[in-house]
Design a protein around this motif. Sequence first.
Motif, mmCIF file in Angstrom:
data_model
loop_
_atom_site.group_PDB
_atom_site.id
_atom_site.type_symbol
_atom_site.label_atom_id
_atom_site.label_comp_id
_atom_site.label_asym_id
_atom_site.label_seq_id
_atom_site.Cartn_x
_atom_site.Cartn_y
_atom_site.Cartn_z
ATOM 1 N N UNK A 50 35.400 27.647 49.199
ATOM 2 C CA UNK A 50 35.012 28.789 49.875
ATOM 3 C C UNK A 50 36.526 29.774 49.941
ATOM 4 N N UNK A 51 37.559 29.097 50.356
ATOM 5 C CA UNK A 51 38.780 29.863 50.345
ATOM 6 C C UNK A 51 39.277 30.482 49.026
ATOM 7 N N UNK A 52 38.925 29.185 47.957
ATOM 8 C CA UNK A 52 39.196 29.482 46.677
ATOM 9 C C UNK A 52 38.647 30.834 46.026
ATOM 10 N N UNK A 53 37.529 30.869 46.277
ATOM 11 C CA UNK A 53 36.451 32.050 46.001
ATOM 12 C C UNK A 53 37.076 33.305 46.492
ATOM 13 N N UNK A 54 37.238 33.337 47.741
ATOM 14 C CA UNK A 54 37.961 34.426 48.243
ATOM 15 C C UNK A 54 39.306 35.054 47.849
ATOM 16 N N UNK A 55 40.112 34.150 47.674
ATOM 17 C CA UNK A 55 41.416 34.363 47.131
ATOM 18 C C UNK A 55 41.380 34.843 45.729
ATOM 19 N N UNK A 56 40.406 34.205 45.035
ATOM 20 C CA UNK A 56 40.353 34.749 43.607
ATOM 21 C C UNK A 56 39.817 35.980 43.479
ATOM 22 N N UNK A 57 38.726 36.201 43.911
ATOM 23 C CA UNK A 57 38.125 37.624 44.125
ATOM 24 C C UNK A 57 38.975 38.709 44.650
ATOM 25 N N UNK A 58 39.937 38.432 45.681
ATOM 26 C CA UNK A 58 40.760 39.367 46.363
ATOM 27 C C UNK A 58 41.905 39.449 45.330
ATOM 28 N N UNK A 59 42.498 38.743 44.805
ATOM 29 C CA UNK A 59 43.930 39.029 43.951
ATOM 30 C C UNK A 59 43.373 39.465 42.586
ATOM 31 N N UNK A 60 42.023 39.009 41.980
ATOM 32 C CA UNK A 60 41.615 39.768 41.011
ATOM 33 C C UNK A 60 41.976 41.225 40.905
ATOM 34 N N UNK A 61 41.415 41.734 41.935
ATOM 35 C CA UNK A 61 41.354 43.203 42.345
ATOM 36 C C UNK A 61 42.791 43.837 42.006
ATOM 37 N N UNK A 62 43.784 43.031 42.819
ATOM 38 C CA UNK A 62 45.234 43.458 42.502
ATOM 39 C C UNK A 62 45.681 43.400 41.293
ATOM 40 N N UNK A 63 45.486 42.327 40.592
ATOM 41 C CA UNK A 63 45.995 42.150 39.283
ATOM 42 C C UNK A 63 45.284 43.212 38.274
ATOM 43 N N UNK A 64 44.191 43.469 38.538
ATOM 44 C CA UNK A 64 43.477 44.379 37.818
ATOM 45 C C UNK A 64 44.071 45.810 37.935
ATOM 46 N N UNK A 65 44.666 46.294 38.765
ATOM 47 C CA UNK A 65 45.210 47.635 39.151
ATOM 48 C C UNK A 65 46.641 47.484 38.605
ATOM 49 N N UNK A 66 47.238 46.086 38.415
ATOM 50 C CA UNK A 66 48.647 46.100 38.074
ATOM 51 C C UNK A 66 48.527 46.051 36.340
ATOM 52 N N UNK A 67 47.491 45.399 35.871
ATOM 53 C CA UNK A 67 47.148 45.439 34.345
ATOM 54 C C UNK A 67 47.052 46.894 34.066
ATOM 55 N N UNK A 68 46.151 47.588 35.086
ATOM 56 C CA UNK A 68 45.606 49.053 34.370
ATOM 57 C C UNK A 68 46.936 49.893 34.321
ATOM 58 N N UNK A 69 47.726 49.616 35.334
ATOM 59 C CA UNK A 69 49.238 50.598 35.039
ATOM 60 C C UNK A 69 49.872 50.047 33.892
ATOM 61 N N UNK A 70 49.815 48.947 33.582
ATOM 62 C CA UNK A 70 50.695 48.488 32.313
ATOM 63 C C UNK A 70 50.157 49.052 31.310
ATOM 64 N N UNK A 71 48.960 49.234 31.094
ATOM 65 C CA UNK A 71 47.956 49.731 29.969
ATOM 66 C C UNK A 71 48.523 51.260 29.950
ATOM 67 N N UNK A 72 48.289 51.803 31.246
ATOM 68 C CA UNK A 72 48.700 53.321 31.185
ATOM 69 C C UNK A 72 50.340 53.668 30.866
ATOM 70 N N UNK A 73 50.866 52.908 30.725
ATOM 71 C CA UNK A 73 52.416 53.018 30.624
ATOM 72 C C UNK A 73 52.796 53.012 29.190
ATOM 73 N N UNK A 74 51.690 52.634 28.179
ATOM 74 C CA UNK A 74 51.759 52.200 26.795
ATOM 75 C C UNK A 74 51.480 53.868 26.266
ATOM 76 N N UNK A 75 52.485 54.230 25.533
ATOM 77 C CA UNK A 75 52.384 55.480 24.772
ATOM 78 C C UNK A 75 51.183 55.504 23.542
ATOM 79 N N UNK A 76 50.440 56.381 23.653
ATOM 80 C CA UNK A 76 49.407 56.580 22.865
ATOM 81 C C UNK A 76 49.875 56.280 21.231
ATOM 82 N N UNK A 77 51.072 56.617 21.008
ATOM 83 C CA UNK A 77 51.370 56.703 19.424
ATOM 84 C C UNK A 77 51.570 55.064 19.206
ATOM 85 N N UNK A 78 51.361 54.161 20.061
ATOM 86 C CA UNK A 78 51.452 52.876 19.661
ATOM 87 C C UNK A 78 50.082 52.783 19.008
#
Length: 218
Positions: free
Chosen positions: A92-120
């Motif tokens: 249960x703890x693993x499920x909770x941690x995975x679901x929670x941290x996935x949300x934070x990593x999603x925002x991190x990756x979204x920021x990473x994608x937004x930083x890439x210039x469209x020219x690429x």
Amino acid sequence: MVDYWNRIIWPMIEGAQMTVLLFFIVILLSIPLGFLLTLAVKSRFKPLSWLAQLYITVMRGTPLLLQLLLICFGLPMIPVVGEYLVFDRFVAACIGFVLNYAAYFAEIFRGGLLSIDKGQYEAAKVLGLTKWQTTTRVILPQMFRVALPAVANESITLVKDTALLYAVAVPELLHFAQTAVNREFTIVPYFIAGVIYLAMTLILTVFFKWLERRYKYE
């Protein structure tokens, strides 16, 4: 000294093994899930994008401890289906941690994608690369390089957050430290626990610094 090791330090090291196990499970599962959430948020299918964004907002906007308590003790209380939602405390703890941290990593990756210039994207198209080749050979390596410092910071936070296992009765490092304090009437086990946590975070820090240097010169 041997008796002190057997009574206090060794149980805490065994508890740290549970901490390390949880850490690796969460990292291995939450990072891919977080990336899938990022893709869902960027999807042109609006209902999917809205649901993914709602999920991220809820998971980041509520305490991790509350989520753990809900999964461990709240889900089994749901009428009719509750009996099928009873998990082992560690699971249960693993499920909770995975679901929670996935949300934070999603925002991190979204920021990473937004930083890439469209020219690429345009340059890759001119070179005749397919969407898959563009994503795997051009976009993802750059996204990972940009997101790496934030991923490192979140991973270090995860090590410290594993102490929340204590709240759902999973015997980990802090649990054995508290047990030793109550039994020995000394705060030394707290300091030992702090040293162990510090050692784990320092190892992670050195590892991610090495990764950052490696990708900096690629």
